[in-house]
Design a protein around this motif. Structure first.
Motif, short mmCIF file in Angstrom:
data_model
loop_
_atom_site.label_atom_id
_atom_site.label_comp_id
_atom_site.label_asym_id
_atom_site.label_seq_id
_atom_site.Cartn_x
_atom_site.Cartn_y
_atom_site.Cartn_z
N UNK A 1 0.83 -1.21 0.00
CA UNK A 1 0.00 0.00 0.00
C UNK A 1 0.86 1.26 0.00
N UNK B 1 2.05 1.71 -3.61
CA UNK B 1 0.93 2.15 -4.46
C UNK B 1 0.67 3.64 -4.22
N UNK C 1 3.20 5.61 -6.14
CA UNK C 1 2.92 5.63 -7.58
C UNK C 1 1.74 6.56 -7.88
N UNK C 2 0.68 6.47 -7.10
CA UNK C 2 -0.48 7.33 -7.38
C UNK C 2 -0.12 8.80 -7.28
N UNK D 1 -0.69 11.26 -16.70
CA UNK D 1 -1.36 10.62 -17.83
C UNK D 1 -0.87 11.25 -19.13
N UNK E 1 -5.72 2.63 -16.81
CA UNK E 1 -6.42 3.42 -15.80
C UNK E 1 -6.62 4.83 -16.34
N UNK E 2 -7.57 5.52 -15.76
CA UNK E 2 -7.85 6.90 -16.19
C UNK E 2 -8.54 7.64 -15.06
N UNK E 3 -8.54 8.95 -15.16
CA UNK E 3 -9.36 9.75 -14.24
C UNK E 3 -10.68 10.02 -14.92
N UNK F 1 -9.82 8.15 -9.80
CA UNK F 1 -8.94 7.26 -10.53
C UNK F 1 -9.63 5.91 -10.71
N UNK G 1 -9.84 2.92 -8.08
CA UNK G 1 -8.50 2.44 -7.73
C UNK G 1 -8.43 1.97 -6.28
N UNK H 1 -6.58 -1.40 -5.40
CA UNK H 1 -5.40 -1.32 -4.52
C UNK H 1 -5.50 -2.30 -3.37
N UNK H 2 -6.72 -2.47 -2.87
CA UNK H 2 -6.94 -3.34 -1.73
C UNK H 2 -7.04 -4.81 -2.13
N UNK I 1 -3.37 -5.78 -4.99
CA UNK I 1 -2.29 -4.80 -5.01
C UNK I 1 -1.12 -5.20 -5.91
N UNK I 2 -0.81 -6.49 -5.98
CA UNK I 2 0.34 -6.88 -6.79
C UNK I 2 0.09 -6.65 -8.28
N UNK J 1 -1.70 -4.20 -9.55
CA UNK J 1 -1.60 -2.77 -9.86
C UNK J 1 -0.15 -2.30 -9.74
N UNK J 2 0.61 -2.89 -8.83
CA UNK J 2 2.04 -2.57 -8.75
C UNK J 2 2.75 -2.99 -10.03
N UNK K 1 2.08 -0.40 -12.64
CA UNK K 1 2.86 0.82 -12.44
C UNK K 1 4.32 0.60 -12.83
N UNK K 2 4.90 -0.52 -12.40
CA UNK K 2 6.31 -0.76 -12.74
C UNK K 2 6.51 -0.82 -14.24
N UNK L 1 6.68 2.66 -15.69
CA UNK L 1 7.51 3.60 -14.94
C UNK L 1 8.48 4.33 -15.86
#
Lengths: 75, 75
Positions: free
Chosen positions: A55, A58, A61-62, A67, B22-24, B30, B46, B50-51, B54-55, B57-58, B61-62, B65
């Motif tokens: 968490x 995350x 990253x957030x 975007x 993902x988008x806003x 998010x 999100x 995230x909850x 989580x892996x 979404x990580x 992101x990676x 990056x």
């Protein structure tokens, strides 16, 4: 950083204050810099942080999310 | 998307294939778009993803990056 830190255990969520930053090292490994609630600062491979305080990473990253438009925008 | 999907439960890690994107949204929330192992696609805030996975979404992101230099680079 003394030998007793970081804490043992598999869940760091409550002990870590935040992810300070991350970078790729000279071996192209993703390293994560943590600030702990007690003020200590440590560095770890992302794989370890992803597992032990997902968490917190995350949240990092957030907060850095940007975007990009990948095609012309139209409504 | 039928009413039986997405699955109930608090851990989606084994059922989700990947975060597609993902988008806003218009409320500046998010939103995360998931592809499930069974091929279904769903969208969620999100905070829920995230909850519950989580892996996943990580990993997203990676894979997206990008690093920025914040000061002149010197060796």
């Amino acid at each position: 950083m003394d030998g007793s830190w970081p804490i043992d255990g598999l869940d760091w969520e409550t002990e870590v204050c935040e992810v300070a930053t991350m970078e790729r090292n000279s071996k192209n490994e993703l390293m994560v810099y943590l600030t702990w609630n007690n003020g200590k600062k440590t560095a770890h491979p992302a794989s370890e942080v992803n597992s032990k305080c997902p968490q917190k990473i995350i949240k990092f990253y957030e907060s850095h999310l940007q975007f990009k438009l990948v095609e012309p925008y139209s409504t």
